[in-house]
Design a protein around this motif. Sequence first.
Motif, PDB file in Angstrom:
ATOM      1  N   GLU A   1     -64.752  10.029 -13.492  1.00  0.00           N
ATOM      2  CA  GLU A   1     -65.174  10.558 -14.572  1.00  0.00           C
ATOM      3  C   GLU A   1     -66.136   9.370 -15.087  1.00  0.00           C
ATOM      4  O   GLU A   1     -65.570   8.306 -15.197  1.00  0.00           O
ATOM      5  N   THR A   2     -67.062   9.899 -16.130  1.00  0.00           N
ATOM      6  CA  THR A   2     -67.731   8.852 -16.858  1.00  0.00           C
ATOM      7  C   THR A   2     -66.846   8.352 -17.902  1.00  0.00           C
ATOM      8  O   THR A   2     -66.162   9.014 -18.752  1.00  0.00           O
ATOM      9  N   TRP A   3     -67.147   6.962 -18.146  1.00  0.00           N
ATOM     10  CA  TRP A   3     -66.301   6.524 -19.291  1.00  0.00           C
ATOM     11  C   TRP A   3     -67.020   6.403 -20.523  1.00  0.00           C
ATOM     12  O   TRP A   3     -68.352   5.934 -20.538  1.00  0.00           O
ATOM     13  N   GLU A   4     -66.327   7.027 -21.749  1.00  0.00           N
ATOM     14  CA  GLU A   4     -67.097   6.835 -22.865  1.00  0.00           C
ATOM     15  C   GLU A   4     -66.454   5.760 -23.660  1.00  0.00           C
ATOM     16  O   GLU A   4     -65.237   5.760 -23.662  1.00  0.00           O
ATOM     17  N   PRO A   5     -67.224   4.867 -24.397  1.00  0.00           N
ATOM     18  CA  PRO A   5     -66.892   3.892 -25.223  1.00  0.00           C
ATOM     19  C   PRO A   5     -66.040   4.535 -26.357  1.00  0.00           C
ATOM     20  O   PRO A   5     -66.407   5.611 -26.911  1.00  0.00           O
ATOM     21  N   LYS A   6     -64.866   3.722 -26.856  1.00  0.00           N
ATOM     22  CA  LYS A   6     -64.218   4.069 -28.089  1.00  0.00           C
ATOM     23  C   LYS A   6     -65.164   3.942 -29.355  1.00  0.00           C
ATOM     24  O   LYS A   6     -66.073   3.203 -29.605  1.00  0.00           O
ATOM     25  N   PRO A   7     -64.993   4.926 -30.204  1.00  0.00           N
ATOM     26  CA  PRO A   7     -65.803   4.800 -31.568  1.00  0.00           C
ATOM     27  C   PRO A   7     -65.401   3.435 -32.169  1.00  0.00           C
ATOM     28  O   PRO A   7     -64.187   3.321 -32.270  1.00  0.00           O
ATOM     29  N   THR A   8     -66.404   2.997 -33.100  1.00  0.00           N
ATOM     30  CA  THR A   8     -66.127   1.817 -33.791  1.00  0.00           C
ATOM     31  C   THR A   8     -66.197   2.103 -35.196  1.00  0.00           C
ATOM     32  O   THR A   8     -65.448   1.555 -36.122  1.00  0.00           O
ATOM     33  N   ASP A   9     -66.845   3.266 -35.621  1.00  0.00           N
ATOM     34  CA  ASP A   9     -67.153   3.340 -37.136  1.00  0.00           C
ATOM     35  C   ASP A   9     -66.099   4.466 -37.648  1.00  0.00           C
ATOM     36  O   ASP A   9     -65.447   5.073 -36.917  1.00  0.00           O
ATOM     37  N   PHE A  10     -65.807   4.581 -38.816  1.00  0.00           N
ATOM     38  CA  PHE A  10     -64.793   5.300 -39.540  1.00  0.00           C
ATOM     39  C   PHE A  10     -64.967   6.691 -39.362  1.00  0.00           C
ATOM     40  O   PHE A  10     -64.053   7.624 -38.698  1.00  0.00           O
ATOM     41  N   LEU A  11     -66.119   7.311 -39.367  1.00  0.00           N
ATOM     42  CA  LEU A  11     -66.565   8.842 -39.212  1.00  0.00           C
ATOM     43  C   LEU A  11     -66.222   9.221 -37.693  1.00  0.00           C
ATOM     44  O   LEU A  11     -65.465  10.221 -37.615  1.00  0.00           O
ATOM     45  N   SER A  12     -66.781   8.491 -36.758  1.00  0.00           N
ATOM     46  CA  SER A  12     -66.483   8.569 -35.531  1.00  0.00           C
ATOM     47  C   SER A  12     -64.940   8.817 -35.110  1.00  0.00           C
ATOM     48  O   SER A  12     -64.602   9.544 -34.215  1.00  0.00           O
ATOM     49  N   LYS A  13     -64.398   7.811 -35.541  1.00  0.00           N
ATOM     50  CA  LYS A  13     -62.733   7.918 -35.285  1.00  0.00           C
ATOM     51  C   LYS A  13     -62.044   8.883 -35.751  1.00  0.00           C
ATOM     52  O   LYS A  13     -61.228   9.544 -35.226  1.00  0.00           O
ATOM     53  N   PHE A  14     -62.853   9.263 -37.129  1.00  0.00           N
ATOM     54  CA  PHE A  14     -61.940  10.557 -37.728  1.00  0.00           C
ATOM     55  C   PHE A  14     -62.197  11.888 -37.005  1.00  0.00           C
ATOM     56  O   PHE A  14     -61.406  12.535 -36.780  1.00  0.00           O
TER      57      PHE A  14
END
Length: 123
Positions: free
Chosen positions: A105-118
């Motif tokens: 599977e393709t690897w997606e980077p973890k979110p870094t900003d607050f809204l993306s994490k939320f």
Amino acid sequence: MSSQAARTAVREVRPLLSLDREEARRRARNLYRAWYKQLPHVVRQYDIPKSVEQCKAKLREEFMKHKDCEDVRVIDMLVIKGQMELKETVNIWKQKGHIMNYFKETWEPKPTDFLSKFLQGTP
């Protein structure tokens, strides 16, 4: 000094296998056909949890990654690498994990900003 630089810039490179683009395309098509014919045997020998149709779709995807390549030397190098992979696969010099890496599977980077994490739901 500048004339020597101009001479080296104009120097022509030797082809690896093919003399023109049509010959390189023919070699790539022949490699595709060879892989296509061997896929049922590969699925059976390696006992991978994929169907032959899924493997054919992955084969097409791998070849389509390089469809826009114009340089004959690069095409020849890709064909040589593809032939090596085919030989290693057919002679069972690989293990099941090597074959399954193509289906990773393709690897997606973890979110870094607050809204993306939320929105993703990670703390």
